[in-house]
Design an enzyme around this catalytic site. Structure first.
Site, PDB file in Angstrom:
ATOM      1  N   ASP A  31      -9.782  -6.087 -56.021  1.00 29.07           N
ATOM      2  CA  ASP A  31      -8.894  -6.492 -54.928  1.00 29.07           C
ATOM      3  C   ASP A  31      -7.559  -6.954 -55.492  1.00 29.07           C
ATOM      4  O   ASP A  31      -6.511  -6.737 -54.905  1.00 29.07           O
ATOM      5  CB  ASP A  31      -9.510  -7.641 -54.125  1.00 29.07           C
ATOM      6  CG  ASP A  31     -10.678  -7.152 -53.299  1.00 29.07           C
ATOM      7  OD1 ASP A  31     -10.972  -5.946 -53.359  1.00 29.07           O
ATOM      8  OD2 ASP A  31     -11.284  -7.985 -52.608  1.00 29.07           O
ATOM      9  N   GLU A  33      -6.055  -5.974 -58.284  1.00 28.03           N
ATOM     10  CA  GLU A  33      -5.221  -4.827 -58.679  1.00 28.03           C
ATOM     11  C   GLU A  33      -4.605  -4.161 -57.452  1.00 28.03           C
ATOM     12  O   GLU A  33      -3.434  -3.790 -57.450  1.00 28.03           O
ATOM     13  CB  GLU A  33      -6.057  -3.806 -59.464  1.00 28.03           C
ATOM     14  CG  GLU A  33      -6.357  -4.271 -60.877  1.00 28.03           C
ATOM     15  CD  GLU A  33      -7.439  -3.447 -61.563  1.00 28.03           C
ATOM     16  OE1 GLU A  33      -7.251  -3.100 -62.722  1.00 28.03           O
ATOM     17  OE2 GLU A  33      -8.469  -3.168 -60.919  1.00 28.03           O
ATOM     18  N   PHE A  34      -5.441  -4.045 -56.404  1.00 24.65           N
ATOM     19  CA  PHE A  34      -4.938  -3.444 -55.170  1.00 24.65           C
ATOM     20  C   PHE A  34      -3.764  -4.265 -54.628  1.00 24.65           C
ATOM     21  O   PHE A  34      -2.713  -3.737 -54.280  1.00 24.65           O
ATOM     22  CB  PHE A  34      -6.064  -3.371 -54.131  1.00 24.65           C
ATOM     23  CG  PHE A  34      -5.630  -2.736 -52.840  1.00 24.65           C
ATOM     24  CD1 PHE A  34      -5.747  -1.364 -52.663  1.00 24.65           C
ATOM     25  CD2 PHE A  34      -5.091  -3.499 -51.812  1.00 24.65           C
ATOM     26  CE1 PHE A  34      -5.323  -0.767 -51.486  1.00 24.65           C
ATOM     27  CE2 PHE A  34      -4.660  -2.909 -50.640  1.00 24.65           C
ATOM     28  CZ  PHE A  34      -4.786  -1.535 -50.472  1.00 24.65           C
ATOM     29  N   ASP A  35      -3.966  -5.572 -54.568  1.00 21.33           N
ATOM     30  CA  ASP A  35      -2.929  -6.444 -54.007  1.00 21.33           C
ATOM     31  C   ASP A  35      -1.633  -6.374 -54.808  1.00 21.33           C
ATOM     32  O   ASP A  35      -0.548  -6.463 -54.246  1.00 21.33           O
ATOM     33  CB  ASP A  35      -3.418  -7.888 -53.943  1.00 21.33           C
ATOM     34  CG  ASP A  35      -4.436  -8.069 -52.838  1.00 21.33           C
ATOM     35  OD1 ASP A  35      -4.465  -7.212 -51.934  1.00 21.33           O
ATOM     36  OD2 ASP A  35      -5.198  -9.045 -52.881  1.00 21.33           O
ATOM     37  N   LEU A  81     -19.435   9.379 -20.583  1.00 22.90           N
ATOM     38  CA  LEU A  81     -20.674  10.127 -20.775  1.00 22.90           C
ATOM     39  C   LEU A  81     -21.649   9.765 -19.674  1.00 22.90           C
ATOM     40  O   LEU A  81     -21.674   8.625 -19.215  1.00 22.90           O
ATOM     41  CB  LEU A  81     -21.316   9.739 -22.111  1.00 22.90           C
ATOM     42  CG  LEU A  81     -20.625  10.195 -23.389  1.00 22.90           C
ATOM     43  CD1 LEU A  81     -21.266   9.518 -24.595  1.00 22.90           C
ATOM     44  CD2 LEU A  81     -20.713  11.704 -23.518  1.00 22.90           C
ATOM     45  N   GLU A 110     -26.197  11.597 -32.378  1.00 17.80           N
ATOM     46  CA  GLU A 110     -25.338  10.625 -33.065  1.00 17.80           C
ATOM     47  C   GLU A 110     -25.611   9.226 -32.550  1.00 17.80           C
ATOM     48  O   GLU A 110     -26.075   9.055 -31.434  1.00 17.80           O
ATOM     49  CB  GLU A 110     -23.866  10.951 -32.776  1.00 17.80           C
ATOM     50  CG  GLU A 110     -23.501  12.331 -33.231  1.00 17.80           C
ATOM     51  CD  GLU A 110     -22.123  12.747 -32.762  1.00 17.80           C
ATOM     52  OE1 GLU A 110     -21.386  11.903 -32.217  1.00 17.80           O
ATOM     53  OE2 GLU A 110     -21.810  13.926 -32.947  1.00 17.80           O
ATOM     54  N   ASP A 114     -21.166   0.719 -30.207  1.00 18.97           N
ATOM     55  CA  ASP A 114     -20.815  -0.109 -29.057  1.00 18.97           C
ATOM     56  C   ASP A 114     -19.517  -0.858 -29.338  1.00 18.97           C
ATOM     57  O   ASP A 114     -19.525  -2.020 -29.736  1.00 18.97           O
ATOM     58  CB  ASP A 114     -21.965  -1.086 -28.789  1.00 18.97           C
ATOM     59  CG  ASP A 114     -21.861  -1.680 -27.402  1.00 18.97           C
ATOM     60  OD1 ASP A 114     -21.010  -1.215 -26.615  1.00 18.97           O
ATOM     61  OD2 ASP A 114     -22.632  -2.621 -27.120  1.00 18.97           O
ATOM     62  N   ARG A 133      -8.617   4.065 -24.211  1.00 17.42           N
ATOM     63  CA  ARG A 133      -9.098   4.974 -23.184  1.00 17.42           C
ATOM     64  C   ARG A 133      -8.408   4.703 -21.850  1.00 17.42           C
ATOM     65  O   ARG A 133      -8.081   5.629 -21.121  1.00 17.42           O
ATOM     66  CB  ARG A 133     -10.614   4.819 -23.041  1.00 17.42           C
ATOM     67  CG  ARG A 133     -11.192   5.694 -21.993  1.00 17.42           C
ATOM     68  CD  ARG A 133     -12.691   5.808 -22.119  1.00 17.42           C
ATOM     69  NE  ARG A 133     -13.192   6.688 -21.095  1.00 17.42           N
ATOM     70  CZ  ARG A 133     -13.456   6.311 -19.857  1.00 17.42           C
ATOM     71  NH1 ARG A 133     -13.306   5.054 -19.517  1.00 17.42           N
ATOM     72  NH2 ARG A 133     -13.884   7.170 -18.970  1.00 17.42           N
ATOM     73  N   GLU A 170     -14.640   5.521 -32.142  1.00 12.72           N
ATOM     74  CA  GLU A 170     -14.914   4.180 -31.659  1.00 12.72           C
ATOM     75  C   GLU A 170     -14.374   3.152 -32.649  1.00 12.72           C
ATOM     76  O   GLU A 170     -14.556   3.306 -33.866  1.00 12.72           O
ATOM     77  CB  GLU A 170     -16.442   4.022 -31.521  1.00 12.72           C
ATOM     78  CG  GLU A 170     -16.873   2.928 -30.598  1.00 12.72           C
ATOM     79  CD  GLU A 170     -16.819   3.324 -29.122  1.00 12.72           C
ATOM     80  OE1 GLU A 170     -16.311   4.421 -28.795  1.00 12.72           O
ATOM     81  OE2 GLU A 170     -17.289   2.508 -28.305  1.00 12.72           O
ATOM     82  N   LYS A 285     -25.179  15.783 -28.061  1.00  5.90           N
ATOM     83  CA  LYS A 285     -24.089  16.695 -27.689  1.00  5.90           C
ATOM     84  C   LYS A 285     -24.430  18.112 -28.108  1.00  5.90           C
ATOM     85  O   LYS A 285     -24.919  18.317 -29.225  1.00  5.90           O
ATOM     86  CB  LYS A 285     -22.806  16.320 -28.438  1.00  5.90           C
ATOM     87  CG  LYS A 285     -22.359  14.910 -28.320  1.00  5.90           C
ATOM     88  CD  LYS A 285     -21.228  14.657 -29.321  1.00  5.90           C
ATOM     89  CE  LYS A 285     -20.738  13.224 -29.179  1.00  5.90           C
ATOM     90  NZ  LYS A 285     -19.765  12.879 -30.215  1.00  5.90           N
ATOM     91  N   CYS A 427     -19.591 -41.304 -30.261  1.00  8.29           N
ATOM     92  CA  CYS A 427     -20.794 -40.482 -30.087  1.00  8.29           C
ATOM     93  C   CYS A 427     -21.033 -39.738 -31.406  1.00  8.29           C
ATOM     94  O   CYS A 427     -20.207 -38.932 -31.834  1.00  8.29           O
ATOM     95  CB  CYS A 427     -20.587 -39.521 -28.921  1.00  8.29           C
ATOM     96  SG  CYS A 427     -21.980 -38.449 -28.595  1.00  8.29           S
TER      97      CYS A 427
HETATM   98  S1  IVH Z   1     -18.551  11.273 -27.428  1.00  6.66           S
HETATM   99  C1  IVH Z   1     -16.574  13.181 -23.690  1.00  6.66           C
HETATM  100  N1  IVH Z   1     -19.842  10.046 -29.360  1.00  6.66           N
HETATM  101  O1  IVH Z   1     -19.406   5.901 -25.585  1.00  6.66           O
HETATM  102  C2  IVH Z   1     -17.458  12.315 -24.488  1.00  6.66           C
HETATM  103  N2  IVH Z   1     -18.929   8.716 -27.625  1.00  6.66           N
HETATM  104  O2  IVH Z   1     -20.188   5.785 -22.785  1.00  6.66           O
HETATM  105  C3  IVH Z   1     -16.736  11.613 -25.551  1.00  6.66           C
HETATM  106  N3  IVH Z   1     -19.239   6.309 -27.931  1.00  6.66           N
HETATM  107  O3  IVH Z   1     -16.229   6.496 -24.229  1.00  6.66           O
HETATM  108  C4  IVH Z   1     -17.532  10.596 -26.185  1.00  6.66           C
HETATM  109  N4  IVH Z   1     -20.310   6.442 -29.848  1.00  6.66           N
HETATM  110  O4  IVH Z   1     -16.390   5.132 -26.403  1.00  6.66           O
HETATM  111  C5  IVH Z   1     -19.183   9.907 -28.204  1.00  6.66           C
HETATM  112  N5  IVH Z   1     -20.975   9.121 -31.160  1.00  6.66           N
HETATM  113  C6  IVH Z   1     -20.293   8.977 -30.023  1.00  6.66           C
HETATM  114  C7  IVH Z   1     -20.042   7.700 -29.464  1.00  6.66           C
HETATM  115  C8  IVH Z   1     -19.356   7.616 -28.242  1.00  6.66           C
HETATM  116  C9  IVH Z   1     -19.824   5.625 -28.920  1.00  6.66           C
HETATM  117  C10 IVH Z   1     -18.617   5.701 -26.726  1.00  6.66           C
HETATM  118  C11 IVH Z   1     -17.272   6.248 -26.377  1.00  6.66           C
HETATM  119  C12 IVH Z   1     -17.371   6.729 -24.976  1.00  6.66           C
HETATM  120  C13 IVH Z   1     -18.548   5.959 -24.479  1.00  6.66           C
HETATM  121  C14 IVH Z   1     -19.216   6.637 -23.313  1.00  6.66           C
END
Ligand code: IVH
Length: 689
Positions: A31, A33-35, A81, A110, A114, A133, A170, A285, A427
């Site tokens: 760190d 060296e980086f700094d 989704l 995938e 969250d 978004r 995300e 997907k 207290c």
């Molecule tokens: S794909 C059109 N992949 O979940 C679909 N979304 O509830 C595009 N999210 O708005 C999303 N992990 O913020 C996708 N591996 C992942 C994800 C993911 C988290 C979130 C994303 C999305 C929300 C939908």
């Protein structure tokens, strides 16, 4: 070497080091060296504003300029989704999807991170915009904040060959970071973030990117958008993103059958409790872009993807007792004492009940069977009562009216859900809590003391408030149980050293309600001194960043208190810093001088020497020129440098001569580092991409 050349060289090197650290989790330099490289670049950029670049790695540090978020239209809508919590529904979706497309369909499974979704626009392989978004068609431009996130590439690691494209993914906060942030906020009496998602989203909307930079946000990419993209499938596009330098989850798998999809889900439903990333489900997907196009979308969501959401883990157990905790601000937190029960990897015996309103809303009674959940895997909470198992003779719970510690009648402030014990100065948990807060690492950093010793000192009548710490003598401590002379001396030493802590941390350490670390920084920056804050009016306080009416009231209330003011005066006499510093330079002895370092040295590394030069106001240069004041020469110095210096008449000095110039040998404070997050990978079926 010209400044421009060196600037480019440093930018390239720092981008690579960032990538190795944040994306590959394989740091290649320390760190420190980086700094040092970063500092060299910062200095060069300051000297040469003509080479400024918003994508320079120096932008990762963030700035104090206030961000105003522009609303920006998305070139491609950010859809959501469709969700399901049931495996049957998921099976139906897969049957339908597989039926509607003639060829064999592979899906990508995938993790569903969250956090909060972000769209990153790249032009000529450089980040130009980061947009939230929002409502799906317009979002907020949060580019300045996103630039501070280490794993977001500012420039690509490899040429993409694309004029422009968008990467979606995300932004999230790991549990360890979230827990630490909330612990700090709790100690500061600030409102807690409910979960890592809120923390990530809230951080992204902060007004000062410097504070975003400190919050250690993470990014993971999961989608690409653009015209005429050269990919036939999602997995191909993700492989490409990885090559470009984006973090792409290693947990993702291409699955060919519903059974493998279910295995993936089962595996991660169990495993998510063991990883630092917040995961609330799995996204399934269709991999092929051609099949995706054929399936199409509804107005809200694509038909080619679905999210399977994990159920929050719950357990049913008996409520035996409700006890009450008193925090350092006097806030009362009711705690449910339960029959021990296994939940998401740990045994739960206690759960928070938040406040009186929540107890009433649940109509909670002693002896009830209650459901406990880990609210996003953190502190368990009681979410419901199983009324069918309620004992016939149970009575509604009576909330306490007096402090369980000191007996003072509790009060409820307007607009606040919690009850408070107003007896601040007598207290025990409040007094001890305030002192414990004061000594924390992020405050006065007197952690050699520790909570147990604070209690010991308090119970022995040696300290009653934070100012008393500065009157302590080693001989008073040495006679106490478990202490002894050595630790007594250490404690006194670190109390003395705490006088060096900068003003904003002193302000935080005072423990003013709602004034956490961040607010303290804003206040210190705006007012510059404690006296200015103490005499500021409500309106004047509101002018500081992030200070609202509630905080302003709390500050005024704190300084209106006679006892607090006398503590402040004693701390002032103890020599604590009550003013913001202009510059943390050790001295100005090298101001106006430039140095080139070459060779190896007996007592310092080259980076240490560079840091010392800067800390004394001097500048480091990479190459000898007629502008160089000194060549600092060590062993095995390059003959070319030596020759050039001699030719240009640059003075050549040794390590000893340099040390003499800065007034003797010194060490610099160590650099603090953040741990890197772990990458996850699933030892299960399916193909890696
Ligand atoms: S794909 C059109 N992949 O979940 C679909 N979304 O509830 C595009 N999210 O708005 C999303 N992990 O913020 C996708 N591996 C992942 C994800 C993911 C988290 C979130 C994303 C999305 C929300 C939908």
């Amino acid at each position: 070497m010209s400044a421009e050349h060196r600037i480019n060289e440093l930018r390239q090197k720092l981008n690579y080091l960032n990538h190795m650290y944040y994306v590959e989790s394989k740091p290649v330099v320390t760190d420190y060296e980086f700094d040092m490289l970063l500092r060299e670049l910062q200095d060069l950029e300051a000297l040469h504003p003509e080479f400024a670049d918003p994508n320079s790695p120096t932008m990762r540090v963030g700035s104090d300029l206030t961000n105003k978020f522009q609303s920006v239209a998305h070139a491609y809508p950010m859809l959501s989704l469709s969700n399901t919590y049931s495996l049957e529904e998921l099976q139906e979706w897969m049957d339908k999807t597989f039926r509607e497309s003639d060829s064999q369909v592979s899906v990508s499974c995938e993790l569903k991170y969250d956090g909060t979704a972000i769209s990153l626009t790249y032009e000529d392989d450089r980040l130009v915009r980061a947009v939230t978004r929002g409502d799906g068609s317009r979002g907020d431009d949060v580019t300045e904040n996103v630039r501070t996130i280490g794993s977001v590439p500012l420039t690509l690691q490899q040429m993409s060959g694309l004029k422009t494209f968008e990467v979606r993914g995300e932004i999230f906060m790991t549990y360890p970071t979230f827990d630490r942030l909330n612990a700090e906020r709790e100690a500061a009496g600030e409102q807690l973030f409910a979960n890592p998602r809120n923390a990530a989203a809230g951080t992204l909307k902060l007004q000062q990117s410097r504070i975003v930079a400190e919050r250690n946000l993470q990014f993971t990419a999961y989608q690409v958008e653009g015209r005429d993209l050269p990919f036939a499938s999602h997995s191909q596009s993700m492989e490409a993103l990885r090559r470009f330098g984006f973090p792409v989850s290693t947990a993702a798998r291409i699955c060919e059958s519903a059974d493998v999809v279910k295995q993936f889900i089962e595996y991660w439903d169990a495993e998510r409790a063991n990883i630092p990333e917040p995961i609330d489900g799995v996204v399934i997907k269709v991999d092929s872009y051609a099949v995706r196009r054929a399936l199409g979308r509804t107005s809200k969501a694509p038909k080619w993807a679905v999210a399977y959401k994990f159920k929050a883990e719950q357990a049913l157990t008996r409520l035996n007792e409700v006890t009450y905790q008193v925090g350092r601000t006097g806030a009362i937190t009711p705690v449910a004492n339960l029959d021990p029960v296994h939940l998401a990897g740990t045994t739960v015996k206690r759960a928070t009940l938040h406040n009186a309103d929540q107890i009433e809303a649940l109509d909670l009674r002693i002896g009830d069977m209650v459901y406990v959940e880990k609210g996003g895997e953190i502190i368990p909470k009681v979410t419901a009562v199983e009324l069918s198992q309620r004992p016939a003779d149970s009575q509604p719970l009576q909330y306490i009216t007096h402090c369980p510690e000191c007996g003072t009648e509790l009060v409820r402030y307007e607009g606040e859900a919690k009850h408070y014990c107003p007896n601040q100065s007598h207290c025990r948990p409040q007094i001890v809590g305030r002192i414990e807060h004061f000594i924390r690492r992020k405050a006065m950093n007197i952690e050699t003391l520790g909570s147990e010793t604070v209690e010991l000192l308090f119970d022995n009548g040696l300290i009653n408030n934070i100012a008393d710490l500065y009157d302590l003598r080693a001989d008073q401590l040495a006679v106490l149980p478990r202490l002894g002379e050595k630790s007594a001396a250490n404690i006194i030493q670190s109390i003395r050293l705490s006088a060096e802590v900068p003003f904003h941390r002193v302000l935080f350490a005072l423990g003013i309600r709602f004034v956490g670390e961040t607010t303290a920084k804003y206040l210190a920056e705006h007012f510059r001194s404690l006296d200015a804050i103490m005499t500021a009016s409500h309106e004047e306080l509101l002018e500081a960043e992030e200070v609202g009416s509630k905080i302003a009231d709390a500050i005024i209330e704190y300084f209106a208190d006679e006892e607090n003011r006398s503590i402040i005066e004693r701390l002032r006499r103890a020599g604590l810093k009550f003013e913001a510093e202009q510059k943390q330079n050790l001295s100005e002895s090298l101001v106006g001088l430039t140095f080139v370092i070459s060779g190896s040295f007996a007592d310092h590394s080259r980076d240490e020497l560079k840091a010392l030069i800067e800390a004394h106001g001097g500048k480091n240069l990479a190459a000898v020129s007629s502008n160089t004041s000194y060549l600092l020469a060590g062993d095995k110095i390059g003959p070319a440098k030596l020759q050039k210096a001699t030719k240009l008449g640059v003075r050549i000095i040794s390590e000893q001569e340099f040390v003499a110039m800065i007034g003797g040998s010194q060490t610099l404070p160590a650099v603090e580092s953040e741990p890197t997050p772990t990458q996850t990978s699933a030892p299960i079926q399916g193909t890696l991409f």
